[in-house]
Design a protein around this motif. Structure first.
Motif, PDB file in Angstrom:
ATOM      1  N   VAL A  28       0.949  -1.183   0.356  1.00 21.56           N
ATOM      2  CA  VAL A  28       0.540   0.265   0.111  1.00 21.56           C
ATOM      3  C   VAL A  28       1.213   1.268   0.031  1.00 21.56           C
ATOM      4  CG1 VAL A  28      -2.068   0.893   1.583  1.00 21.56           C
ATOM      5  CG2 VAL A  28      -2.038  -1.565   1.166  1.00 21.56           C
ATOM      6  N   GLU A  29       0.747   2.342  -1.064  1.00 20.93           N
ATOM      7  CA  GLU A  29       1.517   3.259  -1.137  1.00 20.93           C
ATOM      8  C   GLU A  29       0.329   4.749  -0.913  1.00 20.93           C
ATOM      9  OE1 GLU A  29       3.584   3.056  -4.463  1.00 20.93           O
ATOM     10  OE2 GLU A  29       5.125   1.013  -3.352  1.00 20.93           O
ATOM     11  N   ILE A  30       0.306   5.205  -0.444  1.00 21.60           N
ATOM     12  CA  ILE A  30      -0.706   6.095  -0.169  1.00 21.60           C
ATOM     13  C   ILE A  30       0.597   7.569   0.404  1.00 21.60           C
ATOM     14  CG2 ILE A  30      -2.951   7.704   0.808  1.00 21.60           C
ATOM     15  CD1 ILE A  30      -3.431   4.997   1.693  1.00 21.60           C
ATOM     16  N   SER A  31       0.704   8.333  -1.015  1.00 14.38           N
ATOM     17  CA  SER A  31       1.706   9.732  -1.551  1.00 14.38           C
ATOM     18  C   SER A  31       0.167  11.211  -0.599  1.00 14.38           C
ATOM     19  CB  SER A  31       1.685  10.049  -2.250  1.00 14.38           C
ATOM     20  OG  SER A  31       0.768   9.899  -3.527  1.00 14.38           O
ATOM     21  N   ASP A  32      -1.309  10.967  -0.857  1.00 11.06           N
ATOM     22  CA  ASP A  32      -1.626  11.473  -0.659  1.00 11.06           C
ATOM     23  C   ASP A  32      -1.439  11.830   1.168  1.00 11.06           C
ATOM     24  OD1 ASP A  32      -4.212  13.662   0.024  1.00 11.06           O
ATOM     25  OD2 ASP A  32      -5.303  13.089  -1.747  1.00 11.06           O
ATOM     26  N   TYR A  33      -1.677  13.093   1.885  1.00  9.80           N
ATOM     27  CA  TYR A  33      -1.581  13.021   2.803  1.00  9.80           C
ATOM     28  C   TYR A  33      -2.950  12.888   3.125  1.00  9.80           C
ATOM     29  CZ  TYR A  33      -1.106  14.951   8.022  1.00  9.80           C
ATOM     30  OH  TYR A  33      -1.016  15.229   9.052  1.00  9.80           O
ATOM     31  N   THR A  34      -3.532  13.823   2.743  1.00  4.12           N
ATOM     32  CA  THR A  34      -4.732  13.916   3.604  1.00  4.12           C
ATOM     33  C   THR A  34      -5.725  12.687   3.705  1.00  4.12           C
ATOM     34  OG1 THR A  34      -6.238  14.350   1.590  1.00  4.12           O
ATOM     35  CG2 THR A  34      -4.899  16.084   2.303  1.00  4.12           C
ATOM     36  N   LEU A  35      -5.610  11.538   2.409  1.00  5.83           N
ATOM     37  CA  LEU A  35      -6.075  10.388   2.321  1.00  5.83           C
ATOM     38  C   LEU A  35      -5.441   8.869   3.810  1.00  5.83           C
ATOM     39  CD1 LEU A  35      -7.693   7.667   2.206  1.00  5.83           C
ATOM     40  CD2 LEU A  35      -6.427   7.427  -0.539  1.00  5.83           C
ATOM     41  N   SER A  36      -4.115   8.886   3.726  1.00  6.15           N
ATOM     42  CA  SER A  36      -4.072   9.045   5.475  1.00  6.15           C
ATOM     43  C   SER A  36      -3.919   9.548   6.507  1.00  6.15           C
ATOM     44  CB  SER A  36      -1.826   8.640   5.030  1.00  6.15           C
ATOM     45  OG  SER A  36      -1.262  10.247   4.670  1.00  6.15           O
ATOM     46  N   LYS A  37      -4.285  10.183   6.259  1.00  8.67           N
ATOM     47  CA  LYS A  37      -3.956  10.299   7.569  1.00  8.67           C
ATOM     48  C   LYS A  37      -5.980  10.666   7.628  1.00  8.67           C
ATOM     49  CE  LYS A  37      -4.740  15.477  10.199  1.00  8.67           C
ATOM     50  NZ  LYS A  37      -6.353  15.181  10.551  1.00  8.67           N
ATOM     51  N   PHE A  38      -6.909  10.562   7.014  1.00 12.67           N
ATOM     52  CA  PHE A  38      -8.272  10.077   7.485  1.00 12.67           C
ATOM     53  C   PHE A  38      -8.363   8.646   7.793  1.00 12.67           C
ATOM     54  CE2 PHE A  38     -12.265   8.556   5.817  1.00 12.67           C
ATOM     55  CZ  PHE A  38     -13.559   9.276   6.355  1.00 12.67           C
ATOM     56  N   LEU A  39      -7.824   7.444   7.123  1.00  7.93           N
ATOM     57  CA  LEU A  39      -7.685   6.470   7.569  1.00  7.93           C
ATOM     58  C   LEU A  39      -7.624   6.339   8.731  1.00  7.93           C
ATOM     59  CD1 LEU A  39      -6.096   4.987   3.976  1.00  7.93           C
ATOM     60  CD2 LEU A  39      -8.237   4.090   4.556  1.00  7.93           C
ATOM     61  N   THR A  40      -6.653   6.862   8.912  1.00  7.43           N
ATOM     62  CA  THR A  40      -5.957   6.671  10.772  1.00  7.43           C
ATOM     63  C   THR A  40      -6.758   7.381  11.160  1.00  7.43           C
ATOM     64  OG1 THR A  40      -3.228   7.082  10.272  1.00  7.43           O
ATOM     65  CG2 THR A  40      -4.024   7.730  12.321  1.00  7.43           C
ATOM     66  N   GLU A  41      -7.842   8.737  11.465  1.00 10.46           N
ATOM     67  CA  GLU A  41      -8.142   9.075  12.633  1.00 10.46           C
ATOM     68  C   GLU A  41      -9.621   8.037  12.014  1.00 10.46           C
ATOM     69  OE1 GLU A  41      -7.360  13.838  11.661  1.00 10.46           O
ATOM     70  OE2 GLU A  41      -8.980  13.057   9.863  1.00 10.46           O
ATOM     71  N   LEU A  42     -10.185   7.067  10.778  1.00  9.67           N
ATOM     72  CA  LEU A  42     -11.516   6.329  10.732  1.00  9.67           C
ATOM     73  C   LEU A  42     -10.786   5.067  11.234  1.00  9.67           C
ATOM     74  CD1 LEU A  42     -13.859   5.322   9.221  1.00  9.67           C
ATOM     75  CD2 LEU A  42     -13.089   4.978   7.737  1.00  9.67           C
TER      76      LEU A  42
END
Length: 221
Positions: A28-42
């Motif tokens: 899994v590679e996610i360069s979009d910080y906003t998405l990785s942050k949201f997945l962590t928060e979720l």
């Protein structure tokens, strides 16, 4: 020379057969910080059963089933969201634990779907008849129980066909399912928690002006 060539061919066939049906989680590679942050928060919100976070991050037109009209109010009713007995948290936890595909490989950078067993499922295996054995060295037994049963073999991240001894497809609500490997080399029973259907529950996220939102949580086809 001919002998060496034949041995090489046999080795190649052996490798191909041993790899048949293998389906490992992608890197899994996610360069979009906003998405990785949201997945962590979720993930944290699901762990804490934070209803407010979930409701605040639902898309107004969230798809809840293929037969409904969608929307947040339907979501609440569909999941019996205010009840202590809702299985929403278990479903979400399972999806997040399975994990998603590589975001960077997607052409659409404004949406993300998981788990990978839905997004990356190999086309050659009928999604209605095959599951993935999710885990390493999962036991295959001769009876649907751990008591007085023999371990026939072990499977790691293998796609298998689900059926009972008479060939009928079983419900994923069964505790144990009868499986056969795609090369027909091994048949037996696997405990249901290790089997993932490609058309089981999947989660859809979209990027909006107000951040990432949940726009889909459905199962089936």
């Amino acid at each position: 020379m001919i002998k060496n060539i034949c041995l090489g061919i046999l080795c190649f066939i052996s490798v191909q057969l041993s790899a048949q049906g293998e389906f490992y989680p992608p890197k899994v590679e996610i360069s979009d910080y906003t998405l990785s942050k949201f997945l962590t928060e979720l993930t944290l919100a699901v762990g804490k059963k934070d209803k407010d976070f979930i409701l605040e991050h639902l898309d107004p037109n969230i798809l809840n089933s293929f037969g409904g009209d969608g929307g947040i109010e339907e979501f609440k009713m569909y999941w019996d969201f205010n009840a202590e007995s809702t299985n929403f948290w278990e479903v979400m936890e399972n999806i997040l634990l399975i994990g998603g595909p590589s975001f960077d490989a997607s052409k659409d950078k404004n949406s993300y779907y998981l788990p990978f067993t839905f997004t990356d499922w190999p086309d050659q295996y009928d999604a209605f008849e095959h599951y993935l054995v999710l885990g390493n060295n999962v036991n295959v037994r001769n009876k649907p129980t751990t008591e007085n049963s023999e371990v026939l073999g072990q499977l790691s991240y293998q796609i298998v066909k689900i059926s009972d001894p008479d060939g009928e497809i079983l419900s994923e609500n069964n505790d144990w399912l009868n499986i056969t490997t795609v090369d027909n080399g091994l048949s037996g029973y696997v405990y249901g928690k290790f089997l993932i259907s490609p058309i089981g529950y999947r989660l859809g996220l979209i990027k909006t002006e107000n951040g990432w939102k949940i726009n889909m949580l459905v199962a089936g086809d």
